[in-house]
Motif scaffolding. Sequence first.
Motif, PDB file in Angstrom:
ATOM      1  N   MET A   1       0.942  -1.295   0.030  1.00 21.00           N
ATOM      2  CA  MET A   1      -0.045  -0.004   0.122  1.00 21.00           C
ATOM      3  C   MET A   1       0.966   1.185   0.087  1.00 21.00           C
ATOM      4  SD  MET A   1      -3.260   0.588   2.292  1.00 21.00           S
ATOM      5  CE  MET A   1      -4.043   1.738   2.826  1.00 21.00           C
TER       6      MET A   1
ATOM      7  N   PHE B   1       0.631   4.974   1.268  1.00 20.88           N
ATOM      8  CA  PHE B   1      -0.173   5.734   2.419  1.00 20.88           C
ATOM      9  C   PHE B   1      -0.375   7.126   1.990  1.00 20.88           C
ATOM     10  CE2 PHE B   1       1.069   1.677   4.310  1.00 20.88           C
ATOM     11  CZ  PHE B   1      -0.180   1.423   5.054  1.00 20.88           C
TER      12      PHE B   1
ATOM     13  N   SER C   1      -0.320   9.480   3.883  1.00 21.52           N
ATOM     14  CA  SER C   1       0.707  10.147   4.734  1.00 21.52           C
ATOM     15  C   SER C   1       1.810   9.701   4.297  1.00 21.52           C
ATOM     16  CB  SER C   1       0.286  10.195   6.343  1.00 21.52           C
ATOM     17  OG  SER C   1       0.352   8.811   6.660  1.00 21.52           O
TER      18      SER C   1
ATOM     19  N   ALA D   1       3.580   7.488   5.559  1.00 18.77           N
ATOM     20  CA  ALA D   1       3.904   6.516   6.409  1.00 18.77           C
ATOM     21  C   ALA D   1       5.426   6.193   6.423  1.00 18.77           C
ATOM     22  CB  ALA D   1       2.896   5.297   6.625  1.00 18.77           C
ATOM     23  N   LEU D   2       6.241   6.740   6.101  1.00 21.21           N
ATOM     24  CA  LEU D   2       7.749   6.377   5.953  1.00 21.21           C
ATOM     25  C   LEU D   2       8.331   6.368   7.428  1.00 21.21           C
ATOM     26  CD1 LEU D   2       8.946   8.742   3.233  1.00 21.21           C
ATOM     27  CD2 LEU D   2       7.937   6.596   2.905  1.00 21.21           C
TER      28      LEU D   2
ATOM     29  N   LEU E   1      -1.810  -1.019  -3.698  1.00 20.52           N
ATOM     30  CA  LEU E   1      -3.192   0.049  -3.102  1.00 20.52           C
ATOM     31  C   LEU E   1      -2.635   1.372  -3.029  1.00 20.52           C
ATOM     32  CD1 LEU E   1      -4.078  -2.818  -0.349  1.00 20.52           C
ATOM     33  CD2 LEU E   1      -5.342  -2.257  -2.800  1.00 20.52           C
TER      34      LEU E   1
ATOM     35  N   ASP F   1       1.682   8.818  13.505  1.00 22.03           N
ATOM     36  CA  ASP F   1       0.844   8.386  12.505  1.00 22.03           C
ATOM     37  C   ASP F   1       0.633   6.650  12.519  1.00 22.03           C
ATOM     38  OD1 ASP F   1      -0.889   7.673  10.328  1.00 22.03           O
ATOM     39  OD2 ASP F   1       0.396   9.042   9.171  1.00 22.03           O
TER      40      ASP F   1
ATOM     41  N   SER G   1      -0.204   4.879  10.413  1.00 20.77           N
ATOM     42  CA  SER G   1      -0.095   4.336   9.221  1.00 20.77           C
ATOM     43  C   SER G   1       1.448   3.971   8.925  1.00 20.77           C
ATOM     44  CB  SER G   1      -0.625   5.019   7.980  1.00 20.77           C
ATOM     45  OG  SER G   1      -0.173   6.461   8.078  1.00 20.77           O
ATOM     46  N   ILE G   2       2.275   4.407   9.852  1.00 15.88           N
ATOM     47  CA  ILE G   2       3.677   4.029   9.807  1.00 15.88           C
ATOM     48  C   ILE G   2       3.743   2.582  10.009  1.00 15.88           C
ATOM     49  CG2 ILE G   2       6.063   4.305  10.710  1.00 15.88           C
ATOM     50  CD1 ILE G   2       5.196   7.479  11.119  1.00 15.88           C
TER      51      ILE G   2
ATOM     52  N   ASN H   1       1.835  -4.188   6.510  1.00 12.77           N
ATOM     53  CA  ASN H   1       1.513  -4.304   4.875  1.00 12.77           C
ATOM     54  C   ASN H   1       2.593  -5.118   4.113  1.00 12.77           C
ATOM     55  OD1 ASN H   1       1.370  -2.461   1.919  1.00 12.77           O
ATOM     56  ND2 ASN H   1      -0.569  -3.481   2.794  1.00 12.77           N
TER      57      ASN H   1
END
Lengths: 357, 545
Positions: free
Chosen positions: A86, A88, A90, A92-93, A163, B436, B438-439, B445
């Motif tokens: 995916m 992201f 943001s 998300a690094l 994604l 965050d 999502s990190i 993932n």
Amino acid sequence: MSSEVRLEKIRKVFRDSHTGQDVVAVSEFSLTIRRGELLTLLGPSGCGKTTLLRMLAGFENPTGGDIYLDDKAITSLPPNKRNSAMVFQSYALFPHMNVLQNISYGLKFRNIGSSEKQDRLDQIIHIVGLKGLETRRPSELSGGQQQRVALARALVVQPGLLLFDEPLSNLDAKLRESMRYEIRRIQRSLNITAVYVTHDQVEAMSLSDRVVVMNKGRVEQVGSPREIYRYPSSRFVADFMGISNLIDCDLVAASGGRATLKTADFEIEVEERQNIRSKTGLCLMIRPEDIEVDPAGNIRGEIIETVFLGERFEVLIELPNRTLLTARLKAGAYQQDLNPGSKVSLRLLSERLTYAA
Amino acid sequence: MRKDKFVIFSSVVILALLVVFVGFPIFSTFKLSLSDSSGLFSLSSYQSLFEKPWLRKSFFNSLLLGSMTASISVLVGFVFAFVIARTRVKGKPFLKFMATLPIISPPFMLSLSVILLFGKSGFVTRLFGIEDFSIYGLPGLLLVQTISLFPLAYLTILGVLQGIESSVEDASLDLGASRLRTFLLITLPLSVPGILSAWLLVFVTSLADFATPMLLSGKFDVLSVQAYLQFTGSGNLPLGAALSNLLLIPCVTAYILQKYYVQKKSYVTVTGKPQKAARDLTSRPVRIILSAFVFGASLFTLALYLTCLAGCFTKSWGIDYTWSLENFAYVWQVGRQAILDTLLISIIATPFATMLGLLIAFLVIRKEFFGKRFLDVFAMFPFALPGTAIGIGYVLAFNNHPILLTGTALIIVLAFVFRNMPVAIESAKASLIQIDKSIEEAATNLGASTHRVFWEITLPMIKPAIFTGAAYIFVHCMTAVSAVIFIVSANWNHMTVLTLNQTEMLRFSAAAVLCLILILIVLAAFGILRLIIGKNAIAKEIVHT
């Protein structure tokens, strides 16, 4: 290596923790995503598109229904066991790792020899154009570069399914446009099945093989960008595609592939839509660009308001029986005065109009 | 729900640990308080709470002391926080230092200084020949508790003041309000949740405080000390347990109010973005008055610390003020083992408490599992428990088979781990919320399992919070007294208990030396922390990304 994805009657219900009520995010959603295509989920915020994407990634579990990846049910497979990657919103690094460590992170979980690993990294860094930045931290990169790292990190694991969660929404307009083509080019050249979530219809049109317009957790319309642009199947889709004139009409005659529609103010002949059964309660869709001022036109009205937009004027016109039309007229193309109060004759470009139930 | 082995396994293990090391001791205390001397069920202990006036009195004394200390501390703390956050006063580093030093100071230290200055043979008492005044009792308690606890109020309120977006005050000034009205109509109302929160926090800490009243209460009996005396001194174990439970009621009530009511009302939003420096909200005269107050208070506090320092090098305080190093030699002789024990136990307990707290924070903030709410509340519960309750609970629970731990170092380590775990949970939670989600999702993932995400992504990102939490836990372990006094033994002693022993033997100078050594160890721990974290490099980077 690129996969086919099948969604069958996916349903997702959230429990609102404050009210204790159930909120339906996705409802009876069925769709097949073809091998190698880029499919966009398009819709306003809250339409369930992101929830759907997160279910594909495995971050949410469907309340009902099944997800198949190449005919294998993956509905309850945990996200780290799915062959999807995916990008992201943001990015998300990982802030404590440099560019190279970020990109190579996913390779640790795949059985890949070190020489192939190196090849893949070299190749992907070349493709996304990050050469020379390998040892930088994410905080030392520009927004566009961060975006490329996020893309490379997902691509390097060669996922069966890629994604995208509104990946361009944090970039400025110019960068967004160039990244859009970049994503398209890379996805094509690697032939990866991709699902792309956005609320920007221009982005959806320019990127996708197919677009799914979603509303309140349901599919409104599925089709190629051209189909959706030319033949919106509902008022919602038309409105979302920026067609601002949606006018109630009835079908009065249809023959030889042509349909005659009657509105309160005028009649017009357009291309017939075979799959629409009903004859009343229809909706004629007119883009503001498809209206022209023409002394020979048979529709008369009065200008109520004029807004100068630069290249064009946006003009609100009222017809005798109270129909309101918004037109975008080319500035300088008309001799006539377009000030409020002026009477004008209009011509509709009927070959470009369509209607829906 | 998806089955995540890591989540299920760790939540079950943590829950089991909490049941054994938090639930069981409290249960044991309750069980004992409901029995008579022969072990049969009886309400006699609770009955005597109502019947004996001196017991009732100590309950109300505790409440009185708690609410007075809390009110004064909040006032002082607010002034300090306001001067730091909203004025252009010079010398802020000194003020900040003096307003945080008491937090990391050993118990007894300030009480000791006050005794050295104002006690029966105190320096000031003798100097002015004061006769009919006693520092023992409410005045002394208020003085020492306020200086020890106002830093809690200061830090809480400072956080709130710094969290108020400065543009709100700018807008008020821009609309024509004076600085005073801006303060009264904007700043003050916005900091009300912080003020309430600070009040409750100080109230609970004052109630649970054992060290200060142990030395200074005189005839002013308070619950925490009475519970200790009943339990150890007169050997009325059920009554001691009942008193400890009685102390639980206001503490737990205040904790629940603070956590589930006041905090919800907070206006502060954590954005992770650094705030612009706020405007100076004071006129010159106001600034001068406020400065005089905060500098006066800071200098007085400093004087107390210097008194303690002077005490270390004095031959015999009150009698012979000649310079001497004898106290150090004496402490080295009687205290060497206790110092090493304390260090060893703290060093062992700190990483366990930190890691356990961290894991709980990770599970609670990031994962969904059965019983999550319960685990969260349960794990934070030791925060609300007075040390006395934990100490008594541990003695009762682990005095017998199947878990016989009395007299071992392990019982002290365990008490420290479960007592201080909430500190780590809080600091890790605060840090995780800002990162965050999502990190971590990105790592999942890409194929990382939950435990690899935890070790490779979550941990490195919140490293500064971990080390800060660990440093505070270490300090708490080093300076603990109210719980540990019940579970030390001939083999394993704690520096603070030794300090108390020395004070009771009227060896004030030796006690002062022990305090000095303790505070030096604590300051060294913070120095090491600063070396590890650098100049908050990682924290900044994470906020930036």
